[in-house]
Design an enzyme around this catalytic site. Sequence first.
Site, PDB file in Angstrom:
ATOM      1  CE1 TYR A  77      -3.187   2.960   1.607  1.00 47.77           C
ATOM      2  CE2 TYR A  77      -1.518   3.054   3.324  1.00 47.77           C
ATOM      3  CZ  TYR A  77      -2.629   3.583   2.709  1.00 47.77           C
ATOM      4  OH  TYR A  77      -3.192   4.738   3.189  1.00 47.77           O
ATOM      5  CG  HIS A  80      -0.635   1.057  -5.223  1.00 42.25           C
ATOM      6  ND1 HIS A  80      -1.197   2.004  -6.056  1.00 42.25           N
ATOM      7  CD2 HIS A  80      -1.027  -0.149  -5.685  1.00 42.25           C
ATOM      8  CE1 HIS A  80      -1.918   1.395  -6.981  1.00 42.25           C
ATOM      9  NE2 HIS A  80      -1.823   0.077  -6.778  1.00 42.25           N
TER      10      HIS A  80
END
Length: 109
Positions: A77, A80
């Site tokens: 995450y 990303h």
Amino acid sequence: MEGGKGEVKHILLAKFKDDTTPDQIDQLIKGYANLVTHIEPMKAFRWGKDVSIENLHQGFTHVFESTFESTEGIAEYIAHPVHAEFANTLLPQLEKVLVVDYKPTTVHF
């Protein structure tokens, strides 16, 4: 950060800058919530405003909680590109920020 599988919560406490308008805050919250549709390891998103009567919030006004299946999911995450783009929008609007990741533990009596 403790590694391994198992649900992990990513908590972000925020105090927005005084010149951040309510409409801007609403748009940032919608953008944060939208990350769950773009980042596969992010399983859920919840948020709320401080309502404590203890006055121990240290200026933090908003709480953002994301759920991941593992600490590796949080690492994915963070790296990303959609998260990086959003962070570049959110962070300049914050006066204070605190982030904690933890694995929930249930106490059984």
